[in-house]
Design a protein around this motif. Structure first.
Motif, PDB file in Angstrom:
ATOM      1  N   ARG A   1       0.824  -1.204   0.000  1.00  0.00           N
ATOM      2  CA  ARG A   1       0.000   0.000   0.000  1.00  0.00           C
ATOM      3  C   ARG A   1       0.860   1.256   0.000  1.00  0.00           C
ATOM      4  O   ARG A   1       2.033   1.226   0.393  1.00  0.00           O
ATOM      5  N   VAL A   2       0.250   2.340  -0.430  1.00  0.00           N
ATOM      6  CA  VAL A   2       0.894   3.651  -0.402  1.00  0.00           C
ATOM      7  C   VAL A   2       0.551   4.299   0.938  1.00  0.00           C
ATOM      8  O   VAL A   2      -0.621   4.453   1.284  1.00  0.00           O
ATOM      9  N   ILE A   3       1.579   4.681   1.691  1.00  0.00           N
ATOM     10  CA  ILE A   3       1.375   5.280   3.003  1.00  0.00           C
ATOM     11  C   ILE A   3       1.702   6.770   2.910  1.00  0.00           C
ATOM     12  O   ILE A   3       2.804   7.157   2.523  1.00  0.00           O
ATOM     13  N   ALA A   4       0.708   7.579   3.252  1.00  0.00           N
ATOM     14  CA  ALA A   4       0.859   9.033   3.205  1.00  0.00           C
ATOM     15  C   ALA A   4       0.233   9.621   4.464  1.00  0.00           C
ATOM     16  O   ALA A   4      -0.481   8.941   5.202  1.00  0.00           O
ATOM     17  N   THR A   5       0.491  10.907   4.715  1.00  0.00           N
ATOM     18  CA  THR A   5      -0.200  11.561   5.824  1.00  0.00           C
ATOM     19  C   THR A   5      -1.646  11.811   5.418  1.00  0.00           C
ATOM     20  O   THR A   5      -1.973  11.869   4.231  1.00  0.00           O
ATOM     21  N   VAL A   6      -2.499  11.963   6.415  1.00  0.00           N
ATOM     22  CA  VAL A   6      -3.927  12.147   6.116  1.00  0.00           C
ATOM     23  C   VAL A   6      -4.187  13.468   5.389  1.00  0.00           C
ATOM     24  O   VAL A   6      -5.256  13.656   4.802  1.00  0.00           O
ATOM     25  N   GLU A   7      -3.208  14.395   5.413  1.00  0.00           N
ATOM     26  CA  GLU A   7      -3.380  15.671   4.705  1.00  0.00           C
ATOM     27  C   GLU A   7      -3.002  15.564   3.232  1.00  0.00           C
ATOM     28  O   GLU A   7      -3.230  16.492   2.451  1.00  0.00           O
ATOM     29  N   SER A   8      -2.445  14.439   2.817  1.00  0.00           N
ATOM     30  CA  SER A   8      -1.985  14.286   1.437  1.00  0.00           C
ATOM     31  C   SER A   8      -3.153  14.362   0.460  1.00  0.00           C
ATOM     32  O   SER A   8      -4.253  13.865   0.736  1.00  0.00           O
ATOM     33  N   GLY A   9      -2.897  14.967  -0.689  1.00  0.00           N
ATOM     34  CA  GLY A   9      -3.911  15.026  -1.736  1.00  0.00           C
ATOM     35  C   GLY A   9      -4.309  13.657  -2.247  1.00  0.00           C
ATOM     36  O   GLY A   9      -5.412  13.475  -2.780  1.00  0.00           O
ATOM     37  N   LEU A  10      -3.434  12.666  -2.077  1.00  0.00           N
ATOM     38  CA  LEU A  10      -3.763  11.313  -2.523  1.00  0.00           C
ATOM     39  C   LEU A  10      -4.930  10.729  -1.732  1.00  0.00           C
ATOM     40  O   LEU A  10      -5.601   9.806  -2.202  1.00  0.00           O
ATOM     41  N   CYS A  11      -5.163  11.260  -0.528  1.00  0.00           N
ATOM     42  CA  CYS A  11      -6.231  10.722   0.315  1.00  0.00           C
ATOM     43  C   CYS A  11      -7.614  11.003  -0.254  1.00  0.00           C
ATOM     44  O   CYS A  11      -8.606  10.429   0.197  1.00  0.00           O
ATOM     45  N   ASP A  12      -7.687  11.899  -1.235  1.00  0.00           N
ATOM     46  CA  ASP A  12      -8.973  12.159  -1.887  1.00  0.00           C
ATOM     47  C   ASP A  12      -9.353  11.036  -2.842  1.00  0.00           C
ATOM     48  O   ASP A  12     -10.491  10.986  -3.323  1.00  0.00           O
TER      49      ASP A  12
ATOM     50  N   TYR B   1      -3.456   4.683   4.674  1.00  0.00           N
ATOM     51  CA  TYR B   1      -2.889   3.480   4.067  1.00  0.00           C
ATOM     52  C   TYR B   1      -3.714   3.165   2.822  1.00  0.00           C
ATOM     53  O   TYR B   1      -4.759   2.520   2.876  1.00  0.00           O
ATOM     54  N   LEU B   2      -3.241   3.660   1.694  1.00  0.00           N
ATOM     55  CA  LEU B   2      -4.036   3.720   0.472  1.00  0.00           C
ATOM     56  C   LEU B   2      -3.777   2.509  -0.428  1.00  0.00           C
ATOM     57  O   LEU B   2      -2.627   2.250  -0.814  1.00  0.00           O
ATOM     58  N   PRO B   3      -4.827   1.768  -0.774  1.00  0.00           N
ATOM     59  CA  PRO B   3      -4.641   0.606  -1.646  1.00  0.00           C
ATOM     60  C   PRO B   3      -4.426   1.032  -3.095  1.00  0.00           C
ATOM     61  O   PRO B   3      -4.876   2.097  -3.522  1.00  0.00           O
ATOM     62  N   PHE B   4      -3.739   0.184  -3.829  1.00  0.00           N
ATOM     63  CA  PHE B   4      -3.588   0.419  -5.262  1.00  0.00           C
ATOM     64  C   PHE B   4      -4.904   0.102  -5.961  1.00  0.00           C
ATOM     65  O   PHE B   4      -5.712  -0.717  -5.494  1.00  0.00           O
TER      66      PHE B   4
END
Length: 299
Positions: free
Chosen positions: A173-184, A261-264
């Motif tokens: 998974r791609v791990i980013a902070t909750v403020e990341s634009g990827l979380c959208d 923790y963002l899935p592909f």
């Protein structure tokens, strides 16, 4: 009915291939096939369908779990008997687990391999099992020079002299902070990683080789960035929009709720095999028992 027949049947059920089972037990494919045929005759049922892959029949799916239970009980008996022997002074096995950020969370007590390791230690109380965390390349070097007996690595190897057994598939998974634009995003696609700093991995294993290939197919190179192994540097990197790509376990959400923790995306999902490796010919009998115990438990 012989113990050897049960071991061969269990290995074929796990590997779906008589040749691979034969390699695991250092025998011929013909010997494995003949043993299974004799076992089927004794039981009066067909365990495997003889197609391209050795798939279990309905009877096989019912019987093989009982076979595995019998083999576990035999192992327990051997361990117990050895512990009662007056000449037994205790044995030592060193196993190294692949290292990556948060590996101590991924390899938790719920993980099948860690649970099996704990079972093995309980059933062979006088065997000292030492567990290390090392990068994959260091694990292979340590096996070669005899520092460790068994390794669990990401991906697989085909190097001469090494035995490699698939244990499981790791979800990356791609791990980013909750403020990341990827979380959208509901899912992260390969194209979403363009221009995003990615923490340089400890090992460029098969996953990262595949990731680089897929990124290039989309017209860009992944933007890897070296980040020191300290909390402050990692936090600064993540707050600036950087991401980690690594194995995922649900308990990570509880340990680090500030991360997402963002899935592909299903079309871009790339699982990574977790493999058990050891050096054929030099591995100790006790280490070999542990390796086979872990392999059976991974089913």
């Amino acid at each position: 009915m012989e113990i050897r027949q049960l071991k061969y049947a269990s290995a074929v059920a796990r590997l779906k291939n008589t040749a691979l089972a034969a390699e695991e037990y250092y025998t011929s494919r013909q010997a494995v096939s003949k043993s299974i045929q004799h076992l089927e005759q004794e039981l009066g049922v067909t365990l495997f369908s003889r197609s391209k892959h050795m798939e279990l029949t309905d009877a096989g799916r019912a019987i093989i779990p009982k076979v595995d239970e019998v083999l576990k009980n035999i192992n327990e008996l051997e361990f117990y008997a050895r512990s009662l022997s007056s000449s037994y002074e205790g044995l030592h096995v060193t196993i190294a687990l692949t290292a990556f950020p948060l590996d101590y969370l991924y390899f938790n007590s719920r993980h099948r391999t860690m649970h099996a390791l704990s079972e093995f230690k309980d059933k062979s109380s006088r065997t000292d099992v030492n567990i290390l965390h090392l990068p994959d390349a260091a694990i292979l070097d340590a096996i070669k020079n005899g520092t460790i007996d068994i390794g669990i690595i990401q991906g697989s190897i085909t190097e001469d002299g090494f035995k490699c057994i698939d244990l499981s598939q790791i979800e990356m998974r791609v791990i980013a902070t909750v403020e990341s634009g990827l979380c959208d995003l509901e899912y992260v696609g390969i194209e979403d990683l363009k221009g995003v700093p990615i923490r340089t991995p400890l090992d460029f294993n098969s996953f990262y080789i595949d990731l680089i290939r897929r990124c290039r197919e989309h017209g860009f190179n992944p933007l890897f960035q070296d980040v020191p192994l300290n909390d402050e540097a990692i936090y600064t990197f993540a707050k600036a929009g950087g991401v980690h790509i690594q194995p995922y376990d649900p308990c990570m959400k509880d340990a680090y709720p500030e991360n997402a923790y963002l899935p592909f995306h299903p079309n871009d999902r790339m699982n990574l095999p977790l493999s058990l490796v050891y050096q054929e010919g030099t591995v100790s009998p006790t280490a070999l028992k542990l390796a086979r115990y872990l392999a059976r438990s991974a089913k």
